[in-house]
Design a protein around this motif. Sequence first.
Motif, PDB file in Angstrom:
ATOM      1  N   UNK A   9      -1.275  -3.996 -15.386  1.00 48.60           N
ATOM      2  CA  UNK A   9      -2.204  -3.082 -15.388  1.00 48.60           C
ATOM      3  C   UNK A   9      -3.568  -3.754 -15.207  1.00 48.60           C
ATOM      4  N   UNK A  10      -3.677  -5.090 -14.716  1.00 49.93           N
ATOM      5  CA  UNK A  10      -4.759  -5.794 -14.146  1.00 49.93           C
ATOM      6  C   UNK A  10      -5.288  -5.256 -12.906  1.00 49.93           C
ATOM      7  N   UNK A  11      -6.693  -4.836 -12.971  1.00 44.69           N
ATOM      8  CA  UNK A  11      -7.392  -4.105 -12.070  1.00 44.69           C
ATOM      9  C   UNK A  11      -7.341  -5.185 -10.813  1.00 44.69           C
ATOM     10  N   UNK A  12      -7.241  -4.728  -9.575  1.00 41.70           N
ATOM     11  CA  UNK A  12      -7.165  -5.461  -8.259  1.00 41.70           C
ATOM     12  C   UNK A  12      -8.510  -5.121  -7.492  1.00 41.70           C
ATOM     13  N   UNK A  13      -9.322  -5.876  -7.063  1.00 43.26           N
ATOM     14  CA  UNK A  13     -10.467  -5.991  -6.161  1.00 43.26           C
ATOM     15  C   UNK A  13      -9.870  -6.577  -4.580  1.00 43.26           C
ATOM     16  N   UNK A  14      -9.724  -5.873  -3.743  1.00 43.85           N
ATOM     17  CA  UNK A  14      -8.963  -6.015  -2.508  1.00 43.85           C
ATOM     18  C   UNK A  14     -10.128  -6.087  -1.312  1.00 43.85           C
ATOM     19  N   UNK A  15      -9.916  -6.996  -0.509  1.00 39.88           N
ATOM     20  CA  UNK A  15     -10.586  -7.170   0.743  1.00 39.88           C
ATOM     21  C   UNK A  15      -9.864  -6.631   1.680  1.00 39.88           C
ATOM     22  N   UNK A  16     -10.105  -5.389   2.162  1.00 44.83           N
ATOM     23  CA  UNK A  16      -9.573  -4.211   2.794  1.00 44.83           C
ATOM     24  C   UNK A  16      -9.165  -4.686   4.080  1.00 44.83           C
ATOM     25  N   UNK A  17     -10.038  -5.190   5.045  1.00 42.93           N
ATOM     26  CA  UNK A  17      -9.715  -5.322   6.114  1.00 42.93           C
ATOM     27  C   UNK A  17      -9.076  -6.625   6.346  1.00 42.93           C
ATOM     28  N   UNK A  18      -9.243  -7.568   5.586  1.00 42.08           N
ATOM     29  CA  UNK A  18      -8.411  -8.882   5.258  1.00 42.08           C
ATOM     30  C   UNK A  18      -7.064  -8.440   5.252  1.00 42.08           C
ATOM     31  N   UNK A  19      -6.626  -7.506   4.334  1.00 42.75           N
ATOM     32  CA  UNK A  19      -5.142  -7.136   3.951  1.00 42.75           C
ATOM     33  C   UNK A  19      -4.755  -6.354   5.076  1.00 42.75           C
ATOM     34  N   UNK A  20      -5.406  -5.497   5.746  1.00 37.74           N
ATOM     35  CA  UNK A  20      -4.933  -4.627   6.899  1.00 37.74           C
ATOM     36  C   UNK A  20      -4.250  -5.776   7.960  1.00 37.74           C
ATOM     37  N   UNK A  21      -4.969  -6.813   8.214  1.00 37.44           N
ATOM     38  CA  UNK A  21      -4.787  -7.711   9.161  1.00 37.44           C
ATOM     39  C   UNK A  21      -3.323  -8.382   8.819  1.00 37.44           C
ATOM     40  N   UNK A  22      -2.862  -8.128   7.689  1.00 37.75           N
ATOM     41  CA  UNK A  22      -1.542  -9.025   7.353  1.00 37.75           C
ATOM     42  C   UNK A  22      -0.355  -8.025   7.098  1.00 37.75           C
ATOM     43  N   UNK A  23      -0.833  -6.634   7.271  1.00 36.10           N
ATOM     44  CA  UNK A  23       0.115  -5.559   6.978  1.00 36.10           C
ATOM     45  C   UNK A  23       1.244  -5.369   8.075  1.00 36.10           C
ATOM     46  N   UNK A  24       2.272  -5.279   8.160  1.00 35.49           N
ATOM     47  CA  UNK A  24       3.199  -5.151   9.323  1.00 35.49           C
ATOM     48  C   UNK A  24       2.932  -3.524   9.498  1.00 35.49           C
ATOM     49  N   UNK A  25       2.774  -3.220  10.957  1.00 38.58           N
ATOM     50  CA  UNK A  25       2.699  -1.811  11.183  1.00 38.58           C
ATOM     51  C   UNK A  25       1.074  -1.331  11.205  1.00 38.58           C
ATOM     52  N   UNK A  26       0.214  -2.064  10.543  1.00 36.50           N
ATOM     53  CA  UNK A  26      -1.184  -1.569  10.568  1.00 36.50           C
ATOM     54  C   UNK A  26      -1.855  -2.573  11.524  1.00 36.50           C
ATOM     55  N   UNK A  27      -2.804  -1.893  12.274  1.00 37.54           N
ATOM     56  CA  UNK A  27      -3.782  -2.564  12.823  1.00 37.54           C
ATOM     57  C   UNK A  27      -5.161  -2.459  12.761  1.00 37.54           C
ATOM     58  N   UNK A  28      -6.030  -3.552  12.842  1.00 36.78           N
ATOM     59  CA  UNK A  28      -7.362  -3.220  12.722  1.00 36.78           C
ATOM     60  C   UNK A  28      -7.932  -2.321  13.716  1.00 36.78           C
ATOM     61  N   UNK A  29      -7.424  -2.205  14.897  1.00 41.76           N
ATOM     62  CA  UNK A  29      -7.869  -1.335  16.069  1.00 41.76           C
ATOM     63  C   UNK A  29      -7.491  -0.029  15.839  1.00 41.76           C
ATOM     64  N   UNK A  30      -6.536   0.507  14.747  1.00 40.96           N
ATOM     65  CA  UNK A  30      -6.260   1.881  14.716  1.00 40.96           C
ATOM     66  C   UNK A  30      -7.564   2.542  13.887  1.00 40.96           C
ATOM     67  N   UNK A  31      -7.684   3.644  14.501  1.00 43.22           N
ATOM     68  CA  UNK A  31      -8.876   4.694  14.081  1.00 43.22           C
ATOM     69  C   UNK A  31      -8.864   4.947  12.686  1.00 43.22           C
ATOM     70  N   UNK A  32      -7.644   5.054  12.078  1.00 42.52           N
ATOM     71  CA  UNK A  32      -7.416   5.377  10.687  1.00 42.52           C
ATOM     72  C   UNK A  32      -6.717   4.378  10.046  1.00 42.52           C
ATOM     73  N   UNK A  33      -7.092   2.827  10.395  1.00 45.45           N
ATOM     74  CA  UNK A  33      -6.425   1.834   9.635  1.00 45.45           C
ATOM     75  C   UNK A  33      -6.786   1.799   8.002  1.00 45.45           C
ATOM     76  N   UNK A  34      -7.931   2.181   7.728  1.00 45.87           N
ATOM     77  CA  UNK A  34      -8.347   2.144   6.201  1.00 45.87           C
ATOM     78  C   UNK A  34      -7.703   3.194   5.641  1.00 45.87           C
TER      79      UNK A  34
END
Length: 174
Positions: A9-34
């Motif tokens: 249950x440890x809370x997470x603080x996430x660097x969002x766009x940094x994570x998107x760049x590492x996710x298969x199937x997600x692209x920073x150029x997508x209009x709805x990536x967030x």
Amino acid sequence: MQNPFARSAVPLLIDGHNLIAQMPGLRLSDIDDEAQLVMLLRRYAAARRGRSITVVFDHGVYGHSQRLDGYGVTCSFARSPHDADTQLIRRITTIARPHEWTVVTSDRQVAQAAAARGIKVIDSRTFAQTLQQLTTPAPRQSSAGADKPERLPDQSEVDEWLRLFGEEEQDNPA
């Protein structure tokens, strides 16, 4: 290998766009990536009751809903002239119980700020792999003979099944 995020249950603080760049199937150029990332994080939070997630993004796209909060996920969009890294570092310096938090980032400055406060740091690529595994349904196991096309039984097989189950065919007068 034990999952570093399992049942915690440890809370997470996430660097969002940094994570998107590492996710298969997600692209920073997508209009709805967030929004796509937030949906994955919501599933992750739901699977880990008690998990709270704060994700920080750089500026949002014009017309894009910035109201993505809910289901254990809180979102924040950095406002100019600051970027997400600046906002993450500011948040890191104000965390009351740093030993209870984990920061997800691949940014060196953000990771250093977290480590200096005694906050655990997980590389974005590592977390992306874990997130992908936990949010992708496991493939169904194929049963024996599943590769064979299904065929309909012939009349003799139907008659045999009817006889076995006491439903012998009645002759209907024409």
